[in-house]
Design a protein around this motif. Structure first.
Motif, short mmCIF file in Angstrom:
data_model
loop_
_atom_site.label_atom_id
_atom_site.label_comp_id
_atom_site.label_asym_id
_atom_site.label_seq_id
_atom_site.Cartn_x
_atom_site.Cartn_y
_atom_site.Cartn_z
N ARG A 192 0.85 -1.19 0.00
CA ARG A 192 0.00 0.00 0.00
C ARG A 192 0.89 1.24 0.00
N HIS A 193 0.91 1.91 -1.15
CA HIS A 193 1.63 3.18 -1.24
C HIS A 193 0.66 4.28 -0.84
N GLY A 194 0.93 4.91 0.29
CA GLY A 194 0.05 5.95 0.81
C GLY A 194 0.69 7.32 0.79
N LEU A 195 0.05 8.27 1.40
CA LEU A 195 0.54 9.63 1.48
C LEU A 195 1.56 9.72 2.60
N GLY A 196 2.85 9.69 2.25
CA GLY A 196 3.91 9.78 3.24
C GLY A 196 4.39 8.46 3.79
N TYR A 197 3.89 7.35 3.27
CA TYR A 197 4.30 6.04 3.78
C TYR A 197 4.06 4.96 2.74
N SER A 198 4.73 3.85 2.93
CA SER A 198 4.47 2.63 2.16
C SER A 198 4.42 1.47 3.13
N LYS A 199 3.43 0.59 2.92
CA LYS A 199 3.24 -0.55 3.81
C LYS A 199 3.27 -1.82 2.96
N ILE A 200 4.24 -2.70 3.25
CA ILE A 200 4.41 -3.93 2.47
C ILE A 200 4.13 -5.13 3.36
N LYS A 201 3.25 -5.99 2.89
CA LYS A 201 2.87 -7.19 3.64
C LYS A 201 3.20 -8.41 2.80
N ASN A 202 3.86 -9.37 3.42
CA ASN A 202 4.18 -10.61 2.70
C ASN A 202 4.07 -11.80 3.65
N THR A 204 4.57 -7.46 8.07
CA THR A 204 4.06 -6.19 7.57
C THR A 204 5.01 -5.09 7.99
N THR A 205 5.57 -4.39 7.01
CA THR A 205 6.55 -3.33 7.29
C THR A 205 6.04 -2.01 6.76
N THR A 206 5.93 -1.02 7.62
CA THR A 206 5.50 0.32 7.24
C THR A 206 6.70 1.25 7.28
N PHE A 207 7.02 1.82 6.14
CA PHE A 207 8.14 2.75 6.02
C PHE A 207 7.61 4.18 6.02
N PHE A 208 8.16 5.03 6.87
CA PHE A 208 7.74 6.43 6.86
C PHE A 208 8.83 7.30 7.48
N VAL A 209 8.72 8.60 7.25
CA VAL A 209 9.65 9.59 7.79
C VAL A 209 8.89 10.49 8.75
N PRO A 210 9.25 10.50 10.02
CA PRO A 210 8.56 11.39 10.96
C PRO A 210 8.79 12.86 10.61
N GLU A 211 7.86 13.70 11.02
CA GLU A 211 8.02 15.13 10.81
C GLU A 211 9.23 15.66 11.58
#
Length: 788
Positions: free
Chosen positions: A103-113, A121-128
């Motif tokens: 799931r490519h979202g607004l400010g993050y990507s979440k990959i489930k396998n 399930t790994t959620t990649f994001f950059v904190p403010e």
């Protein structure tokens, strides 16, 4: 034909694009960014990260051919301690999985396998406001028995100047140092000075789980064969606790999880930069706490959702709604964050250009006028006191003092005029801003000087603008290199800029400038018609030898899109010329994927024109279906009230059109590419160079201001929709000067244009400009199209 929906689709409510098959024709990527720290993440975890400048402060490794092989990246290796079988929580690089989703979202990507009873399930994001990224990892045991697994978060370090590493990696790796820092309980890496210039950061790689083993040495973990799918360490006993002083570096951590049946273990992986160890210690300690990481993710989602919700549309075209309401606006935001560098296709030079920055801020105005204001002032500061803009700048290396492309002065009037119309802030025009090379002036005078520079200092003997090293079309880079070549297109751009300056001057009561703009506009229009009208089309340019470019006398490249569309946008052709120009736009340059930049393509190298003739036919600027050119064409259509023609081109160029064959198109179906490969090339129809392109800015403005007709003006929002006649209605909701306007457009007579009446909160409005409320309330607007 196979639709992109065989591989994924939009989740409109979540504002995500959901990929259900990891085997996309090209890597389908997303950006995680807070404007200072950023990363690119593919649907299987490929990608890289940087801070401030993707050339100067690259963090993890990336190869120029990454758009083909999508290696390396951010990976979570999973190993069964009994069978020694290895999989990956991001699907790649091991490429084993039974159930997958990204799931490519607004400010993050979440990959489930899921593989062999373990779902990661790994959620990649950059904190403010942080110079780091978080990988929030959930490992679930989907079986009915307890399971023990080994988990290995992994990345490959780059550190420092990307271009230097490409050229002399054999030397730069000898400056690497990395080891496991016991105080931080993290891998801690750095680079010794290159050319007596220290890299100012350390990088760290940490986890919230106890570390049982680690590796920093590339060969110790991956092995000398460099096979990410089969790391040497995972074929043996696991991590070797290696360190590095002078070699290729990775970050690999070992953890063991024992998970009861049906339960989930959560942990965080932290990657980032710090100038001192204490800084890293504080950041790592903060985000090792699951609650802090979860709150940071919620804040990231809230921030992006709030920004994107400032403009929403609802039309009978579901494809258009899906595209505009999430990913298009996010693409405009990433343009503003990173200009044109650091994608899977572009080199990542790290500089912001004047033209691109102005267009990007213009496109971002409806979403964040404060940000656009900052960029506008920054642009004015990167202008010489002659009015000539600087070539570019980097957050790290400063201003590029080289020669700027000839068209740069045109773009400041576009942004300043649009900003004042959006905000009503006329006082900004009085703000005194320094020039780059000394002296200062009001913002208004900065705009005046930009136009004066083009008119008085950068013109040929005939009075047309000089091409210089290039104009908007960067690939005509030898056309005016001798100092004599002329850009007709730039003359059209100057005419458009003069109209915008005239509008500003009129509002300020500056009558001498109003008259000067009109006189200069008339003079330039006359020159263009005198020298560049070729009987049935407008010539694009003249090279240093005085030979025309885009003329019937040319064998190749004899009909150029931009010199036709911009001629109309600038009001150059008369009633007799206009149909001839439109004929070429609608027929000579038309393809099922949108208009080509010119026709026919160049097939032989021409040193009098430049690298445009070196590109393969149909690629880049050599007669590709350049989406930016298509967006110009759409804006031109709307300027003439050609709703059906504009909408047809919109349908042709949007990436998620339902009639696109994804096996031909290949690129992400949720963002614009720079271009689609054009006729004359065996890859005709393939999308290329996705994400960072001004096409997104122009298309966004075309949809909300021209199609749906909600147009900021000095007096308020002017309403003038230009929609397909078949549409019974459409809606747009947007914030404007302290209020939200919910606008419903009704089309009972099935016309394309013409407002019959407007009601504001149930009251009939006189005229077509909505009131300015500034009351932070929601106002209901009903617009009825029709005759009478």
């Amino acid at each position: 034909m196979r639709s992109f929906k065989a591989l994924g689709d939009f989740d409109q409510q979540a504002r995500e694009f959901v990929i259900t098959d990891p085997h996309t024709p090209r890597p389908w990527i997303n950006y995680i960014s807070n404007g200072e720290y950023a990363g690119v993440v593919s649907q299987t975890g490929g990608g890289f990260s940087w801070y401030l400048d993707p050339n100067q402060h690259r963090i993890n490794r990336w190869a120029p051919a990454n758009y083909l092989n999508d290696r390396p990246g951010r990976y979570i290796y999973i190993r069964d301690p009994e069978t020694k079988e290895v999989s990956s929580g991001t699907y790649a690089p091991v490429n084993l999985g039974e159930r997958y989703e990204c799931r490519h979202g607004l400010g993050y990507s979440k990959i489930k396998n899921r593989y062999n009873g373990i779902q990661t399930t790994t959620t990649f994001f950059v904190p403010e406001k942080e110079r780091m990224e978080i990988w929030a990892v959930e490992v679930k045991n989907t079986t009915r028995s307890p399971r023990t697994v080994e988990v290995y978060p992994f990345l490959e370090w780059h550190l420092g100047v990307w271009e230097t590493e490409l050229v002399v990696r054999n030397l730069t790796v000898l400056m690497n140092e990395g080891y496991f820092n016991d105080r931080l309980q993290a891998i801690w890496v750095s680079k010794f000075p290159l050319g007596n210039k220290p890299w100012p950061f350390h990088a760290y790689f940490a986890s919230s789980l106890p570390v049982e083993g680690y590796d920093v040495d590339y060969e110790s973990f991956i092995g000398p064969a460099g096979d990410y799918a089969h790391p040497a360490a995972l074929a043996g006993k696991g991590c070797t606790n290696s360190r590095v002083r002078g070699g290729n570096m990775v970050g690999a951590l070992k953890h063991t999880l024992t998970i009861p049946a049906g339960e989930t273990k959560y942990f965080t992986v932290l990657m980032g930069l710090a100038e001192q160890e204490d800084e890293a210690l504080a950041t790592i300690a903060k985000y090792r706490e699951p609650a802090a990481a979860e709150e940071a993710f919620r804040q990231t989602k809230r921030m992006w959702r709030s920004l994107m919700d400032r403009v929403m549309i609802d039309t009978p075209d579901a494809d258009l709604n899906n595209f505009v309401n999430a990913s298009l606006k996010y693409q405009v935001a990433m343009n503003n964050h990173w200009g044109r560098s650091a994608t899977y296709y572009h080199e990542g030079h790290g500089e912001f250009g004047f033209r691109n920055t102005a267009q990007d801020a213009w496109g971002f105005l409806p979403l964040d006028s404060d940000y656009a204001r900052e960029r506008m002032i920054l642009l004015a500061k990167h202008q010489r006191n002659t009015g000539q803009p600087m070539a570019g700048w980097s957050y790290v290396t400063g201003t590029n003092e080289g020669k700027a492309p000839a068209d740069f002065p045109v773009w400041l009037p576009l942004l300043v005029s649009a900003y004042v119309k959006e905000t009503g802030d006329f006082k900004i025009l009085e703000k005194v801003i320094p020039y780059y090379d000394g002296g200062s002036d009001t913002l208004y005078q900065h705009v005046c000087k930009a136009m004066q520079f083009l008119q008085d200092r950068a013109k040929s003997e005939r009075g047309l603008p000089l091409m210089g090293t290039q104009d908007w079309n960067d690939a005509f880079d030898r056309t005016g290199i001798g100092g004599k070549g002329e850009s007709v297109w730039l003359g059209m751009g100057l005419c458009l800029g003069l109209k915008m300056l005239e509008e500003l001057a009129q509002q300020l009561g500056d009558q001498p400038t109003v008259e000067e703009c009109r006189q200069r506009y008339d003079a330039m229009r006359s020159l263009i018609n005198q020298y560049a009208w070729a009987g049935d089309r407008y010539v694009y340019a003249f090279n240093d030898k005085g030979e025309p470019v885009g003329s019937p006398v040319n064998v190749e490249g004899n009909c150029q899109l931009n010199s036709q569309t911009w001629a109309i946008l600038a009001g150059i052709p008369d009633a007799e010329q206009l149909p001839k120009v439109l004929h070429h736009i609608d027929h000579t340059l038309a393809t099922p994927y949108g208009p080509v930049l010119f026709a026919p393509p160049y097939t032989k190298y021409n040193a009098d024109l430049g690298r445009i003739t070196a590109f393969a036919p149909g690629t880049k600027e050599n007669a590709a279906i350049f989406i930016h050119g298509g967006a110009f064409k759409i804006m031109m259509d709307y300027s003439l009230g050609r709703a059906e023609e504009a909408y047809k081109t919109m349908r042709q160029i949007i990436p998620n059109a339902s009639d696109k064959d994804i096996d031909i198109y290949k690129a992400e179906p949720y963002v614009f590419p720079e271009y689609v490969v054009g006729p004359g090339n065996p890859r005709y129809g393939e999308g290329a160079f996705t994400w960072l392109t001004g096409s997104a800015d122009w298309f966004f403005i075309a949809v909300i201001q021209k199609m749906l007709g909600v147009q900021p003006s000095f007096d308020g929002l002017r309403i003038d929709p230009c929609i397909p006649a078949a549409w019974p209605e459409a809606r747009i909701s947007r914030r404007f000067r302290g209020a939200r306007y919910d606008i419903r457009i009704l089309n009972p007579d099935h016309v394309s244009r013409g407002v019959r009446e407007i009601k504001v909160d149930g009251e009939l409005l006189k005229g077509d400009v909505l009131p300015i409320f500034r009351d932070h309330s929601v106002h209901s607007i009903e617009v009825i199209l029709g005759v009478g």
